[in-house]
Design an enzyme around this catalytic site. Structure first.
Site, mmCIF file in Angstrom:
data_model
loop_
_atom_site.group_PDB
_atom_site.id
_atom_site.type_symbol
_atom_site.label_atom_id
_atom_site.label_comp_id
_atom_site.label_asym_id
_atom_site.label_seq_id
_atom_site.Cartn_x
_atom_site.Cartn_y
_atom_site.Cartn_z
ATOM 1 N N TYR B 141 -23.836 -10.303 17.544
ATOM 2 C CA TYR B 141 -24.547 -11.563 17.809
ATOM 3 C C TYR B 141 -25.339 -11.501 19.114
ATOM 4 O O TYR B 141 -26.241 -12.297 19.341
ATOM 5 C CB TYR B 141 -23.580 -12.746 17.836
ATOM 6 N N LYS B 192 -13.680 -2.177 10.791
ATOM 7 C CA LYS B 192 -14.203 -1.463 9.615
ATOM 8 C C LYS B 192 -14.357 -0.006 10.039
ATOM 9 O O LYS B 192 -15.435 0.594 9.945
ATOM 10 C CB LYS B 192 -15.530 -2.086 9.164
ATOM 11 N N ASP B 224 -12.594 -6.159 5.037
ATOM 12 C CA ASP B 224 -12.645 -6.628 3.653
ATOM 13 C C ASP B 224 -11.226 -6.859 3.127
ATOM 14 O O ASP B 224 -10.958 -7.851 2.435
ATOM 15 C CB ASP B 224 -13.453 -5.679 2.751
ATOM 16 N N ASP B 252 -13.101 -18.791 10.112
ATOM 17 C CA ASP B 252 -13.492 -19.918 9.265
ATOM 18 C C ASP B 252 -12.731 -19.890 7.944
ATOM 19 O O ASP B 252 -12.284 -20.930 7.448
ATOM 20 C CB ASP B 252 -15.004 -19.905 9.027
HETATM 21 MG MG MG Z 1 -14.415 -3.595 0.158
HETATM 22 MG MG MG Z 2 -18.381 -19.853 12.140
#
Ligand code: MG
Ligand code: MG
Lengths: 360, 360
Positions: B141, B192, B224, B252
């Site tokens: 970000y 990841k 994931d 979230d």
């Molecule tokens: Mg995956």
């Molecule tokens: Mg958010």
């Protein structure tokens, strides 16, 4: 002309589930499907054999195949390999990239017989039928530059690049719009356009495509909100289109909504309809070789292969109906078994699907 | 010494929920808490006033405050602004960056009175109590370079950079290990690392820190899979630590597991204990000004402020108990109301919390 299928069983439970799926392919051949099936190692199995996760000769076979059936790759044995470029997963990434398999179709479909398997309330998930279209050969998983380095003051840092160009976005956008046309005509594009520039372009291109598909209702959603909405009210979605990394996260979350990831197939397609087909679940090394693995996702991947790469929609439907029939017979592998059902082994499940397929 | 609180109501429902939270702060002041409360606009409200989402004088006030109470920012009115650097959300990002608020604490706590609000089965979520520690001032970000550009052949492309150095990872890692020590002593680091180099470094640093916290059990999970596990069996988690973007998505999703995001506060802290406190939910412009908004997340943010920035744990607990008491009284704003409860307005909910607080 004979279609060539390359089976890549891979690691963990990969070989046993791929075996059952190949039996279904063989049954299709017995019914007149003109195919030739070849097999090769990939992932950890290939690392153990030759030191790399994807041998050059296997890549060549894959390129000349009409479709690839993949089991699963990876496991703790190879998780600590220092050279990330040689890990089992890299074999998959290389196949996707070399064959240009940019269009990943990830259905999240809840079988009515398995509604109890979900961790969500039945009213929230019954009838769930989402198709996630994930871009698979671009974005941050492939972006350059990337690496780990050390600054002059000795500080280590790592970096990756999240990059898309308009052509990459447009071609996956078209796959998604066309999929929405064949389904509920609703497409939700997921991005983080309030923060990430690369996804502002993503949103722009989706908006530019929209007028070509006036029958499809396009909406946009930020990725954090999409993760929330999948938990809160997943049935609001029909087709979702998103980039590689967001698609990785969201498609796995959506799959888990069904509670039976052992049931979910996937397809990865290029612009010529050539495709790789594989279950959504992983290689589950902890249960490998025990007859506990659920072969249905891989068998349903064969159905997707028939539909999307071999243009055999009728044969595909026949496989899907056979899977429905064994569920109706209350046969379950361990992952989806509960009181009142009959637990069967991987091979017994394959037997049952073949019986149902042949009876149809 | 008088502590200085800066209240930034923001947009949408921000002003009405902040008003109720400030009433609770004022009640604390009446009880002897030595604070001074000032207010300033931020986000869309500030864009409308001065053209930028965060005015320089507001930033100065924020820097010299001991704690900031934020409502929410953003809305459709400003979503189509072409200059992303001036959107409402950038006001928040600038505050986080300028005040170095790198440590974001996002509890996902299910109140027993609200277990029915969850879309998950009660047995999957009852007793849920996760703390997500999200790195908030680094990662993709904020990474440079970033932008949208056009190649010589006319192709548009966009890109962002996901980057962390070891110092950034180590300081958020320490926050997470210390949090785990105060809680269930389990820390799951999400990355990841099978694909992204920047997160291999993340995993390395977490492993390097682990020996300093021998009482904490450290595990690692791919993002994931973490998204799947949050849906499948969220109670397996105690403290989760992850980077800015993965934390955005997972916190979230975790919040939504409770079904009542209107209940969830958050804290963003720097190394001096200075902090910004805000509800997890957004500015909900669709219901703004109608008395429908739930002020409890903002009121509970005041409790986090007392605990983490003002060292007033007893007063914090008193606010949390007051919130529990109004839930026990079956008072509910529209978002958490169901048959058998009594629906109240934003202000009535504020009244009820104050009454319970003063009665304690
Ligand atoms: Mg995956
Ligand atoms: Mg958010």
């Amino acid at each position: 002309m004979t279609k060539r299928i390359l089976a890549l069983p891979g690691d963990g439970i990969g070989p046993e589930i791929t075996r059952q799926a190949c039996r279904v392919l063989e049954a299709c051949r017995d019914e007149g499907l003109d195919i030739d099936i070849e097999e090769a190692p990939v992932g950890g199995a290939e690392i153990d054999r030759s030191g790399v996760p994807l041998a050059p000769e296997t890549l060549e076979k894959a390129k000349s195949a009409d479709a690839i059936l993949l089991g699963a790759v990876g496991g703790p044995k190879w998780d600590t390999m220092p050279d990330i470029s040689k890990r089992p997963e890299k074999g998959l990434l290389a196949l996707r990239k070399e064959l240009n398999l940019f269009g990943n179709l990830r259905p999240a479909l809840l079988y009515p017989q398995l509604v109890e398997a979900s961790s969500l309330k039945p009213e929230v998930v019954s009838g769930l039928d989402i198709m996630i279209v994930r871009e698979l050969t671009g974005g941050i998983y492939f972006g350059q530059p990337r690496g780990r380095e050390t600054r002059e003051d000795g500080t280590r840092y790592g970096y990756n690049t999240y990059i898309y160009d308009e052509h990459e976005i447009r071609r996956i956008g078209r796959v998604a719009f066309e999929m929405a046309q064949k389904r509920g005509k609703k497409l939700c594009s997921v991005d983080k356009a309030n923060v990430l520039e690369v996804t502002i372009l993503w949103r722009d291109i989706m908006n530019e495509l929209a007028p070509e598909y006036p029958d499809v209702e396009l909406s946009h959603m930020y990725v954090d909100n999409a993760a929330m909405q999948l938990v809160r009210a997943p049935k609001q979605f029909d087709v979702i289109v998103t980039g590689n990394m967001f698609g990785d996260i969201l498609s796995d979350a959506a799959a888990m909504l069904t509670g039976s990831i052992g049931m979910l197939p996937s397809a990865s397609l290029n612009e010529h309809g050539q495709g790789m087909f594989e279950p959504c679940h992983g290689s589950a090394p902890d249960i490998a070789g025990q007859g506990l693995a659920n072969p249905l996702a891989t068998i349903l991947s064969v159905a997707m292969m028939l539909r999307y790469s071999l243009n055999e929609a009728d044969m595909a439907a026949r496989i899907e109906q056979a899977v429905g029939a064994v569920l109706d017979q209350n046969l379950r592998t361990a992952d989806i078994a509960y009181t009142g059902t009959r637990q069967v082994t991987t091979e017994e499940m394959g037997d049952a699907v073949l019986t149902a397929f042949n009876a149809a």
